[in-house]
Each structure stands twice: as C-alpha cells, then as structure tokens.
Design a protein around this motif. Structure first.
Motif, PDB file in Angstrom:
ATOM      1  N   PHE A 121      -2.636   7.160  -6.130  1.00  0.00           N
ATOM      2  CA  PHE A 121      -2.309   5.738  -6.102  1.00  0.00           C
ATOM      3  C   PHE A 121      -2.565   5.186  -4.706  1.00  0.00           C
ATOM      4  O   PHE A 121      -2.126   5.750  -3.709  1.00  0.00           O
ATOM      5  CB  PHE A 121      -0.836   5.564  -6.483  1.00  0.00           C
ATOM      6  CG  PHE A 121      -0.313   4.174  -6.363  1.00  0.00           C
ATOM      7  CD1 PHE A 121      -0.788   3.156  -7.180  1.00  0.00           C
ATOM      8  CD2 PHE A 121       0.678   3.866  -5.435  1.00  0.00           C
ATOM      9  CE1 PHE A 121      -0.289   1.861  -7.081  1.00  0.00           C
ATOM     10  CE2 PHE A 121       1.190   2.581  -5.331  1.00  0.00           C
ATOM     11  CZ  PHE A 121       0.702   1.576  -6.150  1.00  0.00           C
ATOM     12  N   MET A 122      -3.291   4.058  -4.633  1.00  0.00           N
ATOM     13  CA  MET A 122      -3.583   3.435  -3.353  1.00  0.00           C
ATOM     14  C   MET A 122      -2.643   2.274  -3.042  1.00  0.00           C
ATOM     15  O   MET A 122      -2.163   2.136  -1.920  1.00  0.00           O
ATOM     16  CB  MET A 122      -5.034   2.936  -3.331  1.00  0.00           C
ATOM     17  CG  MET A 122      -6.070   4.034  -3.405  1.00  0.00           C
ATOM     18  SD  MET A 122      -7.757   3.379  -3.486  1.00  0.00           S
ATOM     19  CE  MET A 122      -7.894   2.558  -1.893  1.00  0.00           C
ATOM     20  N   LEU A 146       0.852  -1.176   0.000  1.00  0.00           N
ATOM     21  CA  LEU A 146       0.000   0.000   0.000  1.00  0.00           C
ATOM     22  C   LEU A 146       0.892   1.231   0.000  1.00  0.00           C
ATOM     23  O   LEU A 146       1.926   1.255   0.664  1.00  0.00           O
ATOM     24  CB  LEU A 146      -0.903   0.027   1.238  1.00  0.00           C
ATOM     25  CG  LEU A 146      -1.905  -1.115   1.394  1.00  0.00           C
ATOM     26  CD1 LEU A 146      -2.629  -0.981   2.735  1.00  0.00           C
ATOM     27  CD2 LEU A 146      -2.910  -1.126   0.259  1.00  0.00           C
ATOM     28  N   GLY A 147       0.472   2.259  -0.731  1.00  0.00           N
ATOM     29  CA  GLY A 147       1.226   3.499  -0.737  1.00  0.00           C
ATOM     30  C   GLY A 147       2.492   3.427  -1.550  1.00  0.00           C
ATOM     31  O   GLY A 147       2.748   2.482  -2.288  1.00  0.00           O
ATOM     32  N   GLY A 148       3.307   4.471  -1.402  1.00  0.00           N
ATOM     33  CA  GLY A 148       4.504   4.581  -2.220  1.00  0.00           C
ATOM     34  C   GLY A 148       4.129   4.876  -3.657  1.00  0.00           C
ATOM     35  O   GLY A 148       3.119   5.534  -3.926  1.00  0.00           O
ATOM     36  N   LEU A 149       4.905   4.377  -4.594  1.00  0.00           N
ATOM     37  CA  LEU A 149       4.655   4.578  -6.018  1.00  0.00           C
ATOM     38  C   LEU A 149       4.570   3.235  -6.726  1.00  0.00           C
ATOM     39  O   LEU A 149       5.139   2.243  -6.260  1.00  0.00           O
ATOM     40  CB  LEU A 149       5.766   5.429  -6.642  1.00  0.00           C
ATOM     41  CG  LEU A 149       5.833   6.881  -6.168  1.00  0.00           C
ATOM     42  CD1 LEU A 149       7.112   7.543  -6.676  1.00  0.00           C
ATOM     43  CD2 LEU A 149       4.595   7.654  -6.640  1.00  0.00           C
ATOM     44  N   PRO A 150       3.864   3.170  -7.844  1.00  0.00           N
ATOM     45  CA  PRO A 150       3.728   1.892  -8.556  1.00  0.00           C
ATOM     46  C   PRO A 150       5.062   1.401  -9.108  1.00  0.00           C
ATOM     47  O   PRO A 150       5.914   2.193  -9.516  1.00  0.00           O
ATOM     48  CB  PRO A 150       2.769   2.229  -9.712  1.00  0.00           C
ATOM     49  CG  PRO A 150       2.159   3.550  -9.370  1.00  0.00           C
ATOM     50  CD  PRO A 150       3.133   4.266  -8.505  1.00  0.00           C
ATOM     51  N   ARG A 200      -2.305   8.374 -18.495  1.00  0.00           N
ATOM     52  CA  ARG A 200      -1.149   9.107 -18.984  1.00  0.00           C
ATOM     53  C   ARG A 200       0.105   8.279 -18.730  1.00  0.00           C
ATOM     54  O   ARG A 200       0.165   7.517 -17.762  1.00  0.00           O
ATOM     55  CB  ARG A 200      -1.024  10.476 -18.291  1.00  0.00           C
ATOM     56  CG  ARG A 200      -2.178  11.431 -18.629  1.00  0.00           C
ATOM     57  CD  ARG A 200      -2.070  12.731 -17.874  1.00  0.00           C
ATOM     58  NE  ARG A 200      -3.259  13.563 -18.081  1.00  0.00           N
ATOM     59  CZ  ARG A 200      -3.557  14.638 -17.360  1.00  0.00           C
ATOM     60  NH1 ARG A 200      -2.747  15.021 -16.370  1.00  0.00           N
ATOM     61  NH2 ARG A 200      -4.666  15.335 -17.613  1.00  0.00           N
ATOM     62  N   SER A 201       1.086   8.449 -19.572  1.00  0.00           N
ATOM     63  CA  SER A 201       2.328   7.692 -19.444  1.00  0.00           C
ATOM     64  C   SER A 201       3.228   8.362 -18.418  1.00  0.00           C
ATOM     65  O   SER A 201       4.308   8.874 -18.727  1.00  0.00           O
ATOM     66  CB  SER A 201       3.037   7.594 -20.798  1.00  0.00           C
ATOM     67  OG  SER A 201       4.198   6.800 -20.694  1.00  0.00           O
ATOM     68  N   ALA A 202       2.751   8.353 -17.170  1.00  0.00           N
ATOM     69  CA  ALA A 202       3.481   8.985 -16.067  1.00  0.00           C
ATOM     70  C   ALA A 202       3.967   7.900 -15.113  1.00  0.00           C
ATOM     71  O   ALA A 202       3.174   7.105 -14.611  1.00  0.00           O
ATOM     72  CB  ALA A 202       2.573   9.978 -15.328  1.00  0.00           C
ATOM     73  N   ALA A 203       5.256   7.852 -14.859  1.00  0.00           N
ATOM     74  CA  ALA A 203       5.818   6.844 -13.962  1.00  0.00           C
ATOM     75  C   ALA A 203       5.556   7.175 -12.504  1.00  0.00           C
ATOM     76  O   ALA A 203       5.485   6.284 -11.651  1.00  0.00           O
ATOM     77  CB  ALA A 203       7.319   6.705 -14.206  1.00  0.00           C
ATOM     78  N   THR A 204       5.411   8.454 -12.194  1.00  0.00           N
ATOM     79  CA  THR A 204       5.173   8.887 -10.819  1.00  0.00           C
ATOM     80  C   THR A 204       3.972   9.822 -10.778  1.00  0.00           C
ATOM     81  O   THR A 204       3.577  10.406 -11.786  1.00  0.00           O
ATOM     82  CB  THR A 204       6.399   9.603 -10.236  1.00  0.00           C
ATOM     83  OG1 THR A 204       6.654  10.798 -11.003  1.00  0.00           O
ATOM     84  CG2 THR A 204       7.622   8.707 -10.278  1.00  0.00           C
ATOM     85  N   GLY A 205       3.409   9.959  -9.593  1.00  0.00           N
ATOM     86  CA  GLY A 205       2.243  10.808  -9.425  1.00  0.00           C
ATOM     87  C   GLY A 205       1.840  10.853  -7.961  1.00  0.00           C
ATOM     88  O   GLY A 205       2.585  10.406  -7.077  1.00  0.00           O
ATOM     89  N   PRO A 206       0.634  11.340  -7.672  1.00  0.00           N
ATOM     90  CA  PRO A 206       0.184  11.447  -6.280  1.00  0.00           C
ATOM     91  C   PRO A 206      -0.075  10.072  -5.669  1.00  0.00           C
ATOM     92  O   PRO A 206      -0.469   9.128  -6.351  1.00  0.00           O
ATOM     93  CB  PRO A 206      -1.115  12.259  -6.394  1.00  0.00           C
ATOM     94  CG  PRO A 206      -1.606  11.976  -7.783  1.00  0.00           C
ATOM     95  CD  PRO A 206      -0.375  11.852  -8.627  1.00  0.00           C
TER      96      PRO A 206
END
Length: 217
Positions: free
Chosen positions: A48-49, A24-28, A93-99
């Motif tokens: 991201f959950m 849970l949490g962090g980044l995908p 969107r092709s975003a590796a990172t986000g909220p």
C-alpha cells in the motif's frame, strides 16, 4: 486553473489517528468491504502506498482513491470507494490489513497555491505589447520553481488544479481530475517511476475509475 504545490511531512500521533484523510503510508481506511489488490508476480498482497480523499463535486460526501505498488515491476493498482472499481486485470482479496511502503504515516501539506488569474493580474501591461502570452508563460515557469530554482513536481489535486507534466500533456480524458502528483525523487519511500520519474493519479468524471501512470526522464 491552479497549482497546489505540496511537501510530505511525518504525521504527529494525533494526525496519524485520523484515518479517513489523504495520507501516504500506514494502512488503508476502507469505506466499504476491503479490496486489497494482489501482486500477480508474487501471488501476495501488493504494498500500500497511500490513500487520497476526493470531495464530491456537488459537496455530497467524498470518494477515497487507494494506490498500491505491484512490486518493482513499474505497475500500480488503484481502488476507488465507495462504488468504484479496481484497476482492470488485478485480483483483490478481502484483507483489511497488509504490507505498506511506509510504516509511519506522512501527510501531504500544501505549501503554496498559485492561481492563474492572479498570475495574469501580476503581469503588468506594456504599451503596444505583442508578447503577453510569452511573458505569461515565463512568469508561470518561475512560479513553478522552488527556492533553489528546481521545478516543483509534488502537487495535491483539486478543482481546476493542473499537472506539471514532465514529458508532455497526457491527460487521460476530458473531465478527469488530478488527484495527486508524486515526485519519485522526494517521496519518503522507494518507488519505480522509471528514471527520476513523476507519478500522476487521476479520477474519472463520474468518480468510479482511477488511473495512475508515470513519466520519466
């Protein structure tokens, strides 16, 4: 059939560094090109959950199911990789990172596994018994409870793991596997699962589609 009751615990630095597991949490940890869902109400990346690693039934690799919250609308988006799909109607969107809903990574730790076959064996036979099924149901209900007597609603999925339904059986279809069951009252971040709701994440038999929904009181 089994239960896999879990709790959420903050990851150590070493555990958080292992990015390709259930968390849970962090980044995908993207297995393919990033596919970050967009919140259509805010026109921005959805928070991201968590991500959930699901081993293939034949033992050949695994799939990752990613879960995102669409603000506080009560909607959620899922992404399955590799070769899977995004929840219908959501752009990405092709975003590796986000909220993210949780900066510090938390792990789902299995506290107890309950095997139905073991529970049945624990049920001592009674001569001329005609209420075995009722007694078995009562025993299972007791095994679902925690030390305080409350029903445990957090579960990590797996082969033959069955949900603890809050309102009644809502299995998406035959052969769908539960990935995770999340109790909103015990999550380490705020969610909108309705009134004291429980969220259920399932993966389709072919491993291409995921479906998330919740039941509330």
């Amino acid at each position: 059939m089994r239960y896999r009751f879990t709790s959420y615990q903050p990851a150590s630095d070493a555990e958080a560094a292992v990015t390709d597991g259930t968390r849970l949490g962090g980044l995908p940890h993207w297995l393919e090109e990033p596919q970050w869902p967009v919140d259509p109400y805010e026109n921005d990346l959805a928070p991201f959950m968590g991500q959930f690693r699901v081993p293939a039934a034949d033992g050949s690799g695994y799939r990752m199911v990613y879960l995102f919250a669409i603000g506080f609308s009560g909607e959620h988006a899922t992404v399955v990789q590799p070769g899977g799909q995004v929840t219908e109607s959501f752009e990405t969107r092709s975003a590796a990172t986000g909220p993210t809903d949780l900066d510090r990574v938390h792990l789902l730790r299995v506290e107890e596994e309950v095997d139905f076959s073991h529970v049945k064996r624990e049920l001592e036979p009674v001569e001329d018994e005609d209420d075995r099924e009722e007694r078995l149901e009562e025993l299972l209900e007791e095994r679902q409870k925690d030390a305080a007597g409350s029903i445990r609603m957090n579960q990590l999925g797996g082969p033959d793991v069955v949900p603890v339904w809050l309102q009644g059986d809502a299995l998406p279809g035959e052969g769908w596997q539960m990935v995770v069951q999340l109790d909103s009252c015990q999550l380490p971040f705020e969610v909108n699962f309705g009134d004291s709701g429980v969220g259920y994440l399932f993966l389709s038999p072919g491993g291409k589609n995921a479906e998330f929904f919740f039941q509330s009181c």
